[in-house]
Every structure is written in structure tokens, then in C-alpha cells.
Design a protein around this motif. Structure first.
Motif, PDB file in Angstrom:
ATOM      1  N   TYR A  71      44.159  38.378  37.518  1.00  0.00           N
ATOM      2  CA  TYR A  71      44.084  39.350  38.404  1.00  0.00           C
ATOM      3  C   TYR A  71      43.678  40.776  37.696  1.00  0.00           C
ATOM      4  O   TYR A  71      42.285  41.638  38.399  1.00  0.00           O
ATOM      5  CB  TYR A  71      45.064  39.595  38.960  1.00  0.00           C
ATOM      6  CG  TYR A  71      45.180  40.114  40.299  1.00  0.00           C
ATOM      7  CD1 TYR A  71      44.818  40.419  41.571  1.00  0.00           C
ATOM      8  CD2 TYR A  71      45.270  41.697  40.183  1.00  0.00           C
ATOM      9  CE1 TYR A  71      45.231  41.573  42.681  1.00  0.00           C
ATOM     10  CE2 TYR A  71      45.029  42.997  41.362  1.00  0.00           C
ATOM     11  CZ  TYR A  71      45.238  42.412  42.847  1.00  0.00           C
ATOM     12  OH  TYR A  71      44.949  43.864  43.529  1.00  0.00           O
ATOM     13  N   LEU A  72      44.274  40.659  36.940  1.00  0.00           N
ATOM     14  CA  LEU A  72      44.173  42.180  35.878  1.00  0.00           C
ATOM     15  C   LEU A  72      42.356  42.216  35.080  1.00  0.00           C
ATOM     16  O   LEU A  72      42.189  43.348  35.512  1.00  0.00           O
ATOM     17  CB  LEU A  72      44.995  42.412  34.680  1.00  0.00           C
ATOM     18  CG  LEU A  72      46.014  42.333  35.486  1.00  0.00           C
ATOM     19  CD1 LEU A  72      47.244  42.766  33.912  1.00  0.00           C
ATOM     20  CD2 LEU A  72      46.555  43.478  35.971  1.00  0.00           C
ATOM     21  N   ALA A  73      41.934  41.330  34.697  1.00  0.00           N
ATOM     22  CA  ALA A  73      40.167  41.052  34.572  1.00  0.00           C
ATOM     23  C   ALA A  73      39.574  41.668  35.524  1.00  0.00           C
ATOM     24  O   ALA A  73      38.645  42.407  35.619  1.00  0.00           O
ATOM     25  CB  ALA A  73      40.368  40.309  34.218  1.00  0.00           C
TER      26      ALA A  73
ATOM     27  N   GLU B  16      39.302  31.638  38.741  1.00  0.00           N
ATOM     28  CA  GLU B  16      38.543  32.490  39.759  1.00  0.00           C
ATOM     29  C   GLU B  16      39.222  33.236  40.624  1.00  0.00           C
ATOM     30  O   GLU B  16      39.287  34.124  41.115  1.00  0.00           O
ATOM     31  CB  GLU B  16      37.824  30.751  40.090  1.00  0.00           C
ATOM     32  CG  GLU B  16      37.203  31.470  41.428  1.00  0.00           C
ATOM     33  CD  GLU B  16      36.479  30.857  41.980  1.00  0.00           C
ATOM     34  OE1 GLU B  16      36.115  30.857  43.424  1.00  0.00           O
ATOM     35  OE2 GLU B  16      36.603  29.258  41.892  1.00  0.00           O
ATOM     36  N   ALA B  17      40.412  32.490  41.586  1.00  0.00           N
ATOM     37  CA  ALA B  17      41.428  32.954  42.138  1.00  0.00           C
ATOM     38  C   ALA B  17      41.965  34.958  41.897  1.00  0.00           C
ATOM     39  O   ALA B  17      41.755  35.148  42.771  1.00  0.00           O
ATOM     40  CB  ALA B  17      42.896  31.973  43.132  1.00  0.00           C
ATOM     41  N   GLY B  18      42.664  34.296  40.957  1.00  0.00           N
ATOM     42  CA  GLY B  18      42.819  35.850  40.582  1.00  0.00           C
ATOM     43  C   GLY B  18      42.184  36.825  40.844  1.00  0.00           C
ATOM     44  O   GLY B  18      42.127  37.983  40.863  1.00  0.00           O
ATOM     45  N   PHE B  19      41.230  36.129  39.776  1.00  0.00           N
ATOM     46  CA  PHE B  19      39.871  37.437  38.975  1.00  0.00           C
ATOM     47  C   PHE B  19      39.295  38.198  40.558  1.00  0.00           C
ATOM     48  O   PHE B  19      39.112  39.000  40.669  1.00  0.00           O
ATOM     49  CB  PHE B  19      38.911  36.787  38.821  1.00  0.00           C
ATOM     50  CG  PHE B  19      37.482  37.123  38.056  1.00  0.00           C
ATOM     51  CD1 PHE B  19      38.019  38.779  37.005  1.00  0.00           C
ATOM     52  CD2 PHE B  19      36.485  37.244  38.796  1.00  0.00           C
ATOM     53  CE1 PHE B  19      37.161  39.188  36.190  1.00  0.00           C
ATOM     54  CE2 PHE B  19      35.267  37.764  37.610  1.00  0.00           C
ATOM     55  CZ  PHE B  19      35.905  38.971  36.858  1.00  0.00           C
ATOM     56  N   VAL B  20      38.941  36.710  41.537  1.00  0.00           N
ATOM     57  CA  VAL B  20      37.890  36.875  42.381  1.00  0.00           C
ATOM     58  C   VAL B  20      39.232  38.083  43.278  1.00  0.00           C
ATOM     59  O   VAL B  20      39.014  39.032  44.058  1.00  0.00           O
ATOM     60  CB  VAL B  20      37.737  36.198  43.712  1.00  0.00           C
ATOM     61  CG1 VAL B  20      37.502  36.330  45.125  1.00  0.00           C
ATOM     62  CG2 VAL B  20      36.758  35.099  43.159  1.00  0.00           C
ATOM     63  N   GLN B  21      40.854  37.978  43.405  1.00  0.00           N
ATOM     64  CA  GLN B  21      41.575  38.595  43.689  1.00  0.00           C
ATOM     65  C   GLN B  21      41.437  40.339  43.047  1.00  0.00           C
ATOM     66  O   GLN B  21      41.634  41.083  44.024  1.00  0.00           O
ATOM     67  CB  GLN B  21      42.675  38.107  44.365  1.00  0.00           C
ATOM     68  CG  GLN B  21      43.766  39.097  45.506  1.00  0.00           C
ATOM     69  CD  GLN B  21      45.034  38.316  44.864  1.00  0.00           C
ATOM     70  OE1 GLN B  21      45.485  36.890  44.692  1.00  0.00           O
ATOM     71  NE2 GLN B  21      46.280  39.069  45.206  1.00  0.00           N
TER      72      GLN B  21
ATOM     73  N   GLY C  73      53.402  36.102  28.643  1.00  0.00           N
ATOM     74  CA  GLY C  73      52.953  35.062  28.764  1.00  0.00           C
ATOM     75  C   GLY C  73      51.348  34.801  28.798  1.00  0.00           C
ATOM     76  O   GLY C  73      50.597  34.545  28.455  1.00  0.00           O
ATOM     77  N   VAL C  74      50.516  35.764  29.784  1.00  0.00           N
ATOM     78  CA  VAL C  74      49.007  36.575  29.484  1.00  0.00           C
ATOM     79  C   VAL C  74      49.335  37.661  29.193  1.00  0.00           C
ATOM     80  O   VAL C  74      50.078  38.696  29.723  1.00  0.00           O
ATOM     81  CB  VAL C  74      49.114  35.576  31.091  1.00  0.00           C
ATOM     82  CG1 VAL C  74      48.638  34.521  31.002  1.00  0.00           C
ATOM     83  CG2 VAL C  74      49.790  36.318  32.344  1.00  0.00           C
ATOM     84  N   SER C  75      48.300  38.611  29.295  1.00  0.00           N
ATOM     85  CA  SER C  75      48.332  39.767  29.668  1.00  0.00           C
ATOM     86  C   SER C  75      46.501  40.067  29.033  1.00  0.00           C
ATOM     87  O   SER C  75      45.176  39.144  29.089  1.00  0.00           O
ATOM     88  CB  SER C  75      48.970  39.938  27.863  1.00  0.00           C
ATOM     89  OG  SER C  75      48.245  39.641  26.188  1.00  0.00           O
ATOM     90  N   LEU C  76      46.138  41.304  29.173  1.00  0.00           N
ATOM     91  CA  LEU C  76      45.400  41.950  29.444  1.00  0.00           C
ATOM     92  C   LEU C  76      44.387  43.080  27.511  1.00  0.00           C
ATOM     93  O   LEU C  76      45.149  43.327  27.420  1.00  0.00           O
ATOM     94  CB  LEU C  76      44.850  43.088  30.407  1.00  0.00           C
ATOM     95  CG  LEU C  76      42.865  42.735  30.691  1.00  0.00           C
ATOM     96  CD1 LEU C  76      42.319  41.055  30.946  1.00  0.00           C
ATOM     97  CD2 LEU C  76      42.942  44.879  31.841  1.00  0.00           C
ATOM     98  N   ALA C  77      43.762  42.157  26.574  1.00  0.00           N
ATOM     99  CA  ALA C  77      43.253  42.963  25.523  1.00  0.00           C
ATOM    100  C   ALA C  77      42.564  44.406  25.610  1.00  0.00           C
ATOM    101  O   ALA C  77      41.799  44.915  26.076  1.00  0.00           O
ATOM    102  CB  ALA C  77      42.614  41.972  24.227  1.00  0.00           C
ATOM    103  N   THR C  78      42.922  45.005  24.737  1.00  0.00           N
ATOM    104  CA  THR C  78      42.625  46.575  25.132  1.00  0.00           C
ATOM    105  C   THR C  78      41.908  46.902  23.692  1.00  0.00           C
ATOM    106  O   THR C  78      41.117  47.749  23.482  1.00  0.00           O
ATOM    107  CB  THR C  78      43.586  47.289  24.510  1.00  0.00           C
ATOM    108  OG1 THR C  78      45.033  47.426  23.518  1.00  0.00           O
ATOM    109  CG2 THR C  78      44.779  47.019  26.029  1.00  0.00           C
ATOM    110  N   SER C  79      41.081  45.550  22.890  1.00  0.00           N
ATOM    111  CA  SER C  79      40.364  46.340  21.576  1.00  0.00           C
ATOM    112  C   SER C  79      39.061  46.376  21.457  1.00  0.00           C
ATOM    113  O   SER C  79      38.494  45.728  22.830  1.00  0.00           O
ATOM    114  CB  SER C  79      40.433  44.469  20.399  1.00  0.00           C
ATOM    115  OG  SER C  79      41.641  44.423  20.598  1.00  0.00           O
ATOM    116  N   GLY C  80      38.735  47.168  20.760  1.00  0.00           N
ATOM    117  CA  GLY C  80      37.380  47.809  21.373  1.00  0.00           C
ATOM    118  C   GLY C  80      37.528  49.412  21.447  1.00  0.00           C
ATOM    119  O   GLY C  80      36.643  50.317  21.684  1.00  0.00           O
ATOM    120  N   GLY C  81      38.837  49.308  22.849  1.00  0.00           N
ATOM    121  CA  GLY C  81      39.618  50.418  23.708  1.00  0.00           C
ATOM    122  C   GLY C  81      38.180  50.962  24.947  1.00  0.00           C
ATOM    123  O   GLY C  81      37.913  52.095  25.326  1.00  0.00           O
TER     124      GLY C  81
END
Length: 354
Positions: A158-160, A188-193, A319-327
């Protein structure tokens, strides 16, 4: 505070039906990779048996995340590790044999990386009741000596989706899944939402690389590259790939077209040496911390208090996260943090099916 929370097995029955290696997993291998390592632990260290999904250690994705947990446990406790890797041609008998070989040799715990091991683990765990087993991405019902390690892939995805919607200039976004099974459908479901909640006018095109029991979609960078290229040709400018090592091909395709972004999965793919020449095109990655769950299991056995039952690792517990590398997502951090807060406090209920 203990990082594991119990959840009702019934609550993730759908995930238990998933058939292949987690959101990903792999590079194909024609024969088992078999390695062991030992240290001078005087027989007091851990003795861990690992059955990887296709690709195994070195897939730069799902299996490598699990391997980090194994490596951390061995570094802390010493002992011996035995690693075996699945083939894309595996039958149920092959998986039973792999788990049985590890259990018979006295490895404890025995960990199956990927939901493809669910049925075989149920059989083998019943034959070795004094051995603790662990499975990632599935739930083995009625097995009191199994630790079911599950994640909320849809929440990270979802965050992605939020990031993709905010970074897309065309409003056309793509999702590539390895195999069209329930586990990958969660991604897919989380991403689309996430995309739709952020930018309702945007559209998301999903595509799967293989279907049903064919797990080659997790181990075919060429298929990933071709699928991504087709999307780019159609005007899509952000592509999220949940397909193990097939995602490497998708990232390569995206890197070849200026002004487009790839979103990685399972590990922080911006920091992977093998993808270094493409990292300027990797917007972020949905990190699935399989290493945490695997390490927790090994430590629990070492401590004489083995984890069993269903243990969930959600966004709220990293347990899950969104990476911030690269800025590359620093400028939209406020929107991502706001979405994360709403997921954690329950204001946003993330779907698990498209």
C-alpha cells in the motif's frame, strides 16, 4: 518487548492456500545447493536446517532476506547450518525428502522458506514431533511443532502504491507478479489500493509471469524484463515487481528508459551490488523482513522456548517497511508517514485480494 504477536490461524486461511515461494523468491537451480558451515561452539551452538525456495541464497530478494536471519543467528550463537535449495521442477515428494533429510540429520529448527513447503511440512513435522519446524508465508494447520511465520505484504505494498501515485507523471502504473497465487495477489491488492486512494484518476495494469503450479515466474529475469518493457512501451512510468529474481529483469528494463521508476521487493534492492548500475532508477523497495521471523525462531529454539503457532509480523512491528535508500521518496515522506499511521491505527483497512 517480544516482537511476535499471535493471530488466529483462521484469519489467514487464504494465505495458507498459497502455493509458491513468497512474493518472490528466485533464480532457478537445477540441483540442490547444499552447503554447511560450522564454528567452534563446542556443540552448544545452533544446528539449523534450511530448505530454500527456488533461487536460494543469492537471489537478491526473498531467500536472501531469510538468509540474513540465519547468518545473524549463527554469528551470535555459533553452530552449524545446512542449506538445501528447491528446483523449479520440484514435486511434493522432492519437498518431503528435503525436509526429512534435514530432520533426520538432527537439525533443529528446520525452516522451509516459502509457502510451497506447507503440505510437505505438515507430513514431515508429524513424523518428527521433537523437532521444531518453521515455515515462511503459510500456515500449517494442526501441527503443534510448527512456527508459521507470516507477514502483511499488502500493507507494505500500500505504501509503495502511495509512492507510485505521487511520483508517476503519466498516471499509468504497472504491477508485475511472479505467479498468480493468493500470496502475490496480496501484493497487488495493497499496491492498487494505495495508488487509487492517493490518486483516484491513476490506473494500474497488473501482469503475471506464470500461473498455477508453474513457479518459473519467480526465477525468470528475461520474462520480467519483457513484461516491464511492454508496460514502458504503453506509457507506464512506475513499475512494482513482486516476482523474486524476475524483478531484476524488470529493473533493468526500467533503467533503460529515462523518467521511469522501478519499485523493488523483499530486500532493499537499491543497496544490492548486482543491481548497482540500475540503482538510480529504483524509487524504493517494499522490504519484507523475513530475517526477523527466522532469527526469532532460531533464537527461541536455542533458548529452549520454541515458537509455535501463527506469528505475524505486520507494518506496526516492522515486519514490512518501505525503503528510503537513495532519497528518492524524501520529498513525499509526509504523505507516506501519514498513510503508515492510518494503517497502524486501523483507519485504513488494506485489502488482501484485488
Amino acid at each position: 518487548m517480544r516482537r511476535v504477536s499471535k493471530i488466529a490461524a483462521a484469519g489467514i486461511a487464504t494465505a495458507a492456500l498459497a502455493l509458491s515461494a513468497t512474493a518472490c523468491g528466485s533464480t532457478s537451480s537445477e540441483k540442490d545447493k547444499d552447503s554447511s558451515a560450522s564454528s567452534s561452539a563446542g556443540g552448544k551452538g545452533v544446528k539449523v536446517g534450511v530448505a530454500y525456495d527456488v533461487g536460494g541464497r543469492g537471489d537478491h530478494s526473498f531467500n536472501d532476506s531469510a538468509a540474513r536471519g540465519i547468518d545473524k543467528a549463527k554469528a551470535e550463537f555459533g553452530g552449524e547450518i545446512k542449506e538445501l535449495t528447491a528446483k523449479t521442477t520440484d514435486t511434493e515428494a522432492d519437498r518431503v525428502e528435503r525436509l526429512t533429510q534435514l530432520a533426520q540429520a538432527g537439525y533443529n529448527p528446520v525452516v522451509g522458506i516459502g509457502y510451497a513447503y506447507a503440505n510437505s511440512m505438515k507430513q514431515v513435522a508429524a513424523k518428527f514431533p521433537k523437532t521444531t519446524f518453521g515455515i515462511v508465508d503459510s500456515v500449517v494447520e494442526g501441527a503443534p511443532n510448527v512456527d508459521n511465520i507470516v507477514f502483511t505484504e499488502e500493507q507494505g505494498s500500500y505504501l509503495a502504491g502511495v509512492a507510485a501515485a505521487l511520483k508517476s507523471k503519466t498516471g499509468h502504473i504497472g504491477f508485475i507478479g511472479g505467479v498468480d497465487v493468493p500470496l502475490i495477489k496480496k501484493f497487488e491488492a495493497g499496491f492498487v489500493q494505495g495508488v487509487k486512494d492517493t490518486k483516484p484518476s491513476a490506473d494500474v495494469k497488473p501482469q503475471y509471469l506464470s500461473h498455477g503450479s508453474d513457479t518459473s515466474g519467480f526465477a525468470s529475469p528475461d520474462k520480467g524484463k519483457a513484461a516491464a518493457q511492454g508496460m514502458l512501451d504503453d506509457g507506464i512510468d512506475v513499475i512494482y515487481t513482486a516476482a523474486g529474481s524476475s524483478g531484476n529483469g524488470a529493473i533493468e528494463a526500467v533503467a533503460g528508459k529515462k523518467g521511469t521508476w522501478a519499485i523493488g521487493v523483499d530486500s532493499d534492492q537499491y543497496n544490492q551490488a548486482s543491481l548497482a548500475k540500475y540503482k538510480s532508477s529504483i524509487l524504493t523497495s517494499v522490504v519484507k523482513n523475513v530475517d526477523i521471523g527466522v532469527y526469532d525462531l532460531v533464537k527461541s529454539v536455542k533458548d529452549g522456548k520454541p515458537l509455535t503457532g501463527t506469528n505475524s509480523y505486520p507494518l506496526a512491528k516492522d515486519g514490512v517497511s518501505l525503503a528510503t535508500s537513495g532519497g528518492f521518496i524524501d520529498d513525499i515522506k509526509a504523505q507516506i508517514d501519514a498513510a503508515k499511521k492510518k494503517i497502524v491505527d486501523g483507519s485504513i483497512k488494506v485489502k488482501t485480494t484485488p
